[in-house]
Design a protein around this motif. Structure first.
Motif, PDB file in Angstrom:
ATOM      1  N   ARG A  90      -3.909  44.052 -61.386  1.00  0.00           N
ATOM      2  CA  ARG A  90      -3.001  44.462 -61.137  1.00  0.00           C
ATOM      3  C   ARG A  90      -2.595  45.903 -61.484  1.00  0.00           C
ATOM      4  N   ILE A  91      -3.354  46.172 -62.449  1.00  0.00           N
ATOM      5  CA  ILE A  91      -3.097  47.470 -62.897  1.00  0.00           C
ATOM      6  C   ILE A  91      -3.728  48.502 -62.186  1.00  0.00           C
ATOM      7  N   VAL A  92      -4.857  47.964 -61.578  1.00  0.00           N
ATOM      8  CA  VAL A  92      -6.080  48.811 -60.775  1.00  0.00           C
ATOM      9  C   VAL A  92      -5.212  49.143 -59.653  1.00  0.00           C
ATOM     10  N   VAL A  93      -4.739  47.948 -59.005  1.00  0.00           N
ATOM     11  CA  VAL A  93      -4.124  48.271 -57.571  1.00  0.00           C
ATOM     12  C   VAL A  93      -2.764  49.094 -57.589  1.00  0.00           C
ATOM     13  N   ARG A  94      -2.150  49.341 -58.928  1.00  0.00           N
ATOM     14  CA  ARG A  94      -1.066  50.160 -58.964  1.00  0.00           C
ATOM     15  C   ARG A  94      -1.471  51.759 -59.600  1.00  0.00           C
ATOM     16  N   ALA A  95      -2.687  51.896 -59.698  1.00  0.00           N
ATOM     17  CA  ALA A  95      -3.140  53.298 -60.172  1.00  0.00           C
ATOM     18  C   ALA A  95      -3.055  54.178 -59.185  1.00  0.00           C
ATOM     19  N   THR A  96      -2.394  55.401 -59.897  1.00  0.00           N
ATOM     20  CA  THR A  96      -2.082  56.558 -58.676  1.00  0.00           C
ATOM     21  C   THR A  96      -3.024  57.049 -58.104  1.00  0.00           C
ATOM     22  N   SER A  97      -4.440  56.827 -58.393  1.00  0.00           N
ATOM     23  CA  SER A  97      -5.560  57.468 -57.739  1.00  0.00           C
ATOM     24  C   SER A  97      -5.700  56.896 -56.560  1.00  0.00           C
ATOM     25  N   LEU A  98      -5.432  55.370 -56.513  1.00  0.00           N
ATOM     26  CA  LEU A  98      -5.589  54.483 -55.207  1.00  0.00           C
ATOM     27  C   LEU A  98      -4.237  54.638 -54.231  1.00  0.00           C
ATOM     28  N   ARG A  99      -3.538  55.737 -54.613  1.00  0.00           N
ATOM     29  CA  ARG A  99      -2.014  55.469 -53.830  1.00  0.00           C
ATOM     30  C   ARG A  99      -2.443  55.462 -52.311  1.00  0.00           C
ATOM     31  N   GLY A 100      -3.179  56.077 -51.920  1.00  0.00           N
ATOM     32  CA  GLY A 100      -3.539  56.285 -50.490  1.00  0.00           C
ATOM     33  C   GLY A 100      -4.051  54.952 -49.841  1.00  0.00           C
ATOM     34  N   PHE A 101      -4.394  53.884 -50.655  1.00  0.00           N
ATOM     35  CA  PHE A 101      -4.984  52.885 -50.396  1.00  0.00           C
ATOM     36  C   PHE A 101      -4.245  51.586 -50.893  1.00  0.00           C
ATOM     37  N   THR A 102      -3.814  51.524 -51.684  1.00  0.00           N
ATOM     38  CA  THR A 102      -2.861  50.189 -52.305  1.00  0.00           C
ATOM     39  C   THR A 102      -1.481  50.574 -52.349  1.00  0.00           C
ATOM     40  N   GLY A 103      -0.949  52.009 -52.293  1.00  0.00           N
ATOM     41  CA  GLY A 103       0.216  52.450 -52.373  1.00  0.00           C
ATOM     42  C   GLY A 103       0.698  52.511 -53.679  1.00  0.00           C
ATOM     43  N   GLY A 104      -0.381  52.721 -54.711  1.00  0.00           N
ATOM     44  CA  GLY A 104      -0.004  52.705 -56.196  1.00  0.00           C
ATOM     45  C   GLY A 104       0.990  51.975 -56.533  1.00  0.00           C
ATOM     46  N   SER A 105       2.022  52.511 -57.593  1.00  0.00           N
ATOM     47  CA  SER A 105       3.068  51.635 -57.942  1.00  0.00           C
ATOM     48  C   SER A 105       4.470  51.453 -56.999  1.00  0.00           C
ATOM     49  N   ASN A 106       4.169  51.916 -55.879  1.00  0.00           N
ATOM     50  CA  ASN A 106       5.213  51.740 -54.599  1.00  0.00           C
ATOM     51  C   ASN A 106       4.720  50.627 -54.009  1.00  0.00           C
ATOM     52  N   GLY A 107       3.487  50.223 -53.896  1.00  0.00           N
ATOM     53  CA  GLY A 107       3.270  49.210 -53.402  1.00  0.00           C
ATOM     54  C   GLY A 107       2.970  49.512 -51.814  1.00  0.00           C
ATOM     55  N   ILE A 108       3.035  48.266 -50.861  1.00  0.00           N
ATOM     56  CA  ILE A 108       2.768  48.357 -49.441  1.00  0.00           C
ATOM     57  C   ILE A 108       4.044  47.813 -48.674  1.00  0.00           C
ATOM     58  N   ASN A 109       4.420  48.327 -47.718  1.00  0.00           N
ATOM     59  CA  ASN A 109       5.639  47.879 -46.784  1.00  0.00           C
ATOM     60  C   ASN A 109       5.154  47.908 -45.535  1.00  0.00           C
ATOM     61  N   GLY A 110       5.894  47.217 -44.573  1.00  0.00           N
ATOM     62  CA  GLY A 110       5.789  47.456 -43.317  1.00  0.00           C
ATOM     63  C   GLY A 110       4.431  46.873 -42.689  1.00  0.00           C
ATOM     64  N   PHE A 111       4.297  45.639 -43.150  1.00  0.00           N
ATOM     65  CA  PHE A 111       2.884  45.245 -42.648  1.00  0.00           C
ATOM     66  C   PHE A 111       3.322  43.511 -42.022  1.00  0.00           C
ATOM     67  N   VAL A 155       4.238  37.545 -49.882  1.00  0.00           N
ATOM     68  CA  VAL A 155       4.309  38.860 -49.343  1.00  0.00           C
ATOM     69  C   VAL A 155       5.020  39.008 -47.844  1.00  0.00           C
ATOM     70  N   LEU A 156       4.454  38.070 -47.366  1.00  0.00           N
ATOM     71  CA  LEU A 156       4.702  37.764 -45.740  1.00  0.00           C
ATOM     72  C   LEU A 156       6.495  37.636 -45.817  1.00  0.00           C
ATOM     73  N   ALA A 157       7.007  36.710 -46.784  1.00  0.00           N
ATOM     74  CA  ALA A 157       8.318  36.499 -46.907  1.00  0.00           C
ATOM     75  C   ALA A 157       9.060  37.752 -47.491  1.00  0.00           C
ATOM     76  N   GLN A 158       8.519  38.345 -48.330  1.00  0.00           N
ATOM     77  CA  GLN A 158       9.098  39.488 -49.206  1.00  0.00           C
ATOM     78  C   GLN A 158       8.870  40.697 -48.124  1.00  0.00           C
ATOM     79  N   GLY A 159       8.208  40.915 -47.485  1.00  0.00           N
ATOM     80  CA  GLY A 159       8.096  42.113 -46.688  1.00  0.00           C
ATOM     81  C   GLY A 159       7.439  42.998 -47.146  1.00  0.00           C
ATOM     82  N   SER A 160       7.036  43.133 -48.583  1.00  0.00           N
ATOM     83  CA  SER A 160       6.284  44.189 -49.082  1.00  0.00           C
ATOM     84  C   SER A 160       5.751  43.543 -50.382  1.00  0.00           C
ATOM     85  N   VAL A 161       4.417  44.375 -50.690  1.00  0.00           N
ATOM     86  CA  VAL A 161       3.711  44.285 -51.928  1.00  0.00           C
ATOM     87  C   VAL A 161       4.044  45.078 -52.902  1.00  0.00           C
TER      88      VAL A 161
END
Ligand SMILES: Nc1ncnc2c1ncn2[C@@H]1O[C@H](COP(=O)(O)OP(=O)(O)O)[C@@H](O)[C@H]1O
Ligand SMILES: [Mg+2]
Lengths: 333, 309
Positions: free
Chosen positions: A107-128, A225-231
């Motif tokens: 969980r901490i890795v996927v929210r890492a700032t350096s991965l923002r382009g991939f996992t969205g960092g702490s913002n997560g991912i929307n619109g999928f 996340v399909l229900a929530q619409g965001s990760v």
């Protein structure tokens, strides 16, 4: 107080998305712990694999949502292997420690700032979810309305597919558990060395169980996340508390029982909504003095009440709702 | 109905010509161990120079508590790794084979502390023992018709064995509800479901009531008639005398004597071991029990209820 509203809230939650994805994750946990005796305290980690596998496939690689689901499942399979290879030969507690840590690390890795382009960092991912919603069959376009409860068309589609997956999951578990494979699983749960002495490869079967239960965890994350619409990589979505709530749901229903995780999830979600809305209304109607709790504290209060309820359950019905008390007594010897 | 068609009953008289000394060569050994050492820190739990076990007969392994009998079983069956040593089963080098592969070779063991699988029915305990089950493969497990027939055959065998061990009436009960003696019976019956060539029983009679002991002894003897090899650990000298074709005595990790039971009682090394002449290390001999047993062993006298810890 409006009891009608309280009950319709409760029922809506008992059949709603939380109950649905909890049921999936708890089915997996039940395979791990209920049937194999594996202490997995990182089910949220498997949910992360599913959720991010889905979202990244769709947003970053423009893949079909069904392929996204497959990617999520594959990711959780790899996660299971990574956890299992070093720990499953060791004593049972090692898996517990490693899973609880690995899930949190993930969980901490996927929210890492350096991965923002991939996992969205702490913002997560929307619109999928657009592709997923496009696939919604026409009969759900108006949503589901049962009079006292209703679900929007978007929710209906997630729920429809999710609950079907739950039923398939239960059927799948049934076939496996009532087979020689399931017998080996339970033997390993009871006594690994006895199983080995009879020629059963305990390590291999534990690995299979870890992967299989993890796949259900991933499905839980996917439908969540399909229900929530965001990760979002927040503690309340994918942290250790989530894992423990899934444990609670499983224990509530009855560990090692086919329908235990499903019924447990339904009751858990229903009860949580019930205490929440009952408390809120009681506070609003001044049945409970504001000096004791106010509206803001209700959120915490319901967990306290839930905890008390659980204690009572463990005292009077430690085997859970579906459990068999005789079986529990056998643990003593 | 054995998967090992070559199993044949062996006449105990083949041992008549065998030297009565530690490490004696047997006419047709099924198991041969050489130079096996296992240390726990400073303690040498097992130090077996050479041991051959004759095929198709019943070998008793006796010795005071802490002699290393259980550790020796653990080593031979892959549950523990020796510091040194090699052993062959059926001429095949066993070395580092894991326990489940050892069992699949036809060498199965039971445990001193019984391992009944409590929350599984007696019948499922039995079925678990059956080898080569196609339904134990994950994917085949999902398609029940693929293994139904084999399951029925296994069930038939299980019913027959449960009958023989007087456990049929418990078939659908959880194994955890059995008495201590019944669990010993179940464990032995379950081991037989694997259709073993060699069965190693670690104190099979401990805690079994005398009425059951007799029938258990009968079962062990019938294994010999089927051509299976039996090694068993036992403290009760009556039992040893009754069913064993050959006795191996261990003390402080070493094999100190071998021979037919008639010769063992008079063996000075054995009497010394039981009376604790070499009682210089901090081993956990229960002096009262061992002295009593030694007296009985020496005199070839009446029953002793051996207990181990
Ligand atoms: N896992 C272990 N760790 C340390 N010491 C052990 C272990 N297992 C056995 N021992 C020691 O090895 C010796 C042999 O034990 P064991 O094989 O159980 O004897 P037996 O079965 O003949 O009574 C004993 O002194 C025992 O304390
Ligand atoms: Mg022992």
């Amino acid at each position: 107080m409006d009891w009608g509203q309280i009950f319709s809230f409760a029922i809506e939650s008992a059949l709603g998305t939380q109950a649905m994805y909890f049921a999936l994750a708890a089915i997996g946990l039940n395979i791990h712990f209920g049937y194999t005796g594996l202490l997995n305290f990182g089910q949220a980690g498997f949910m992360i694999c599913g959720a991010y596998g889905l979202a990244i496939s769709i947003v970053e690689y423009d893949l079909h949502w069904l392929i996204g689901i497959v990617v999520g499942l594959i990711a959780s399979g790899i996660f299971a292997l990574l956890l299992g290879i070093p720990t499953l030969r060791l004593r049972a507690d090692y898996l517990a420690i490693v899973t609880i840590a690995a899930a949190e690390i993930l969980r901490i890795v996927v929210r890492a700032t350096s991965l923002r382009g991939f996992t969205g960092g702490s913002n997560g991912i929307n619109g999928f979810t657009a592709g997923f919603q496009d696939a919604r069959p026409g009969f759900l376009d108006g949503g589901i309305d049962l009079g006292f409860i209703s679900f929007s068309s978007r929710q209906s589609w997630v729920l429809f597919l999710g609950w079907i997956t739950v039923l398939l999951g239960v059927g799948f578990t049934y076939l496996l558990i009532h087979s020689p494979w399931g017998r080996v699983l339970k033997a390993v749960r009871e006594d690994e060395d006895a199983a080995r002495a009879l020629g059963k490869n305990a390590y291999s079967v534990k690995m299979q169980s870890l992967v299989l239960g993890g796949l259900f965890g991933a499905l839980g994350g996917i439908f969540f996340v399909l229900a929530q619409g965001s990760v979002q990589p927040t503690p309340q979505d994918f942290g250790t508390p989530k894992t423990f709530f899934i444990w609670v749901a499983m224990i509530l229903g009855g560990t090692g029982k086919l329908w235990g995780p499903v019924i447990g999830s339904v009751i858990f979600s229903g009860l949580l909504a019930f205490t929440d809305s009952a408390l809120r209304q009681a506070v609003a109607a001044d049945y409970v003095p504001k000096s004791i709790i106010d509206g803001v504290q209700v959120g915490q209060m319901r967990f306290i009440l839930l905890g008390l309820g659980l204690m009572v359950l463990m005292i009077y019905r430690p085997q859970g709702i579906f459990g068999d008390k005789r079986e529990l007594a056998l643990d003593a010897n | 109905m054995s998967r090992f068609s070559e199993l044949k009953a062996v006449d105990p008289s083949v041992l008549d010509s065998v030297a009565q000394q530690p490490g004696a060569a047997k006419p047709d050994p099924v198991l041969t161990a050489t130079g096996i050492t296992r240390r726990f820190g400073g303690l040498i739990a097992v130090e077996v120079e050479h041991l051959e076990v004759q095929r198709g007969l019943i070998t008793a392994l006796i010795g005071p508590n802490g002699a290393g009998k259980t550790t020796f079983f653990n080593l031979i069956t892959g549950f523990d790794l020796p510091d040194d040593g090699t052993w062959t089963f059926e001429g095949r080098e066993m070395g580092t084979l894991p326990p489940h592969k050892v069992a699949r070779q036809g060498m199965v063991r039971t445990f001193q502390l019984t391992k009944a699988l409590s929350k599984i029915t007696v019948m499922d305990n039995m079925k678990l023992g059956a080898p080569n089950q196609s339904g134990e493969n994950f994917f085949r497990a999902l398609v029940h018709p693929l293994w139904r027939q084999q399951e029925d055959e296994i069930e038939e065998r299980a019913i027959a064995l449960l009958d023989r061990f007087k456990l049929s009436h418990m078939s659908d009960e959880f194994a955890g509800t059995l008495s201590g003696g019944q669990r010993k019976l179940l464990e032995m019956a379950r081991a037989l479901m694997t259709d073993p060539k060699l069965i190693m029983l670690d104190e099979p009679m401990a805690g079994v009531n005398p009425a059951l002991t007799q029938s258990l002894l009968g079962h062990v003897k019938s294994l010999r008639d089927e051509g299976r090899t039996v090694i068993f650990v036992e403290h009760d000298m009556d039992v040893v005398r009754d069913i064993s074709d050959w006795v191996v005595v261990m003390a402080e990790g070493m094999i100190i004597a071998e021979g037919p039971h008639s010769a063992i009682g008079e063996n000075q090394a054995v009497v010394d071991a039981y009376l604790g002449t070499h009682h210089d290390s901090a081993l956990t001999f229960d002096d009262e029990t061992t002295a009593k047993m030694a007296a009985e062993a020496a005199a070839g006298a009446d029953s002793a209820e051996g207990t181990d810890t």
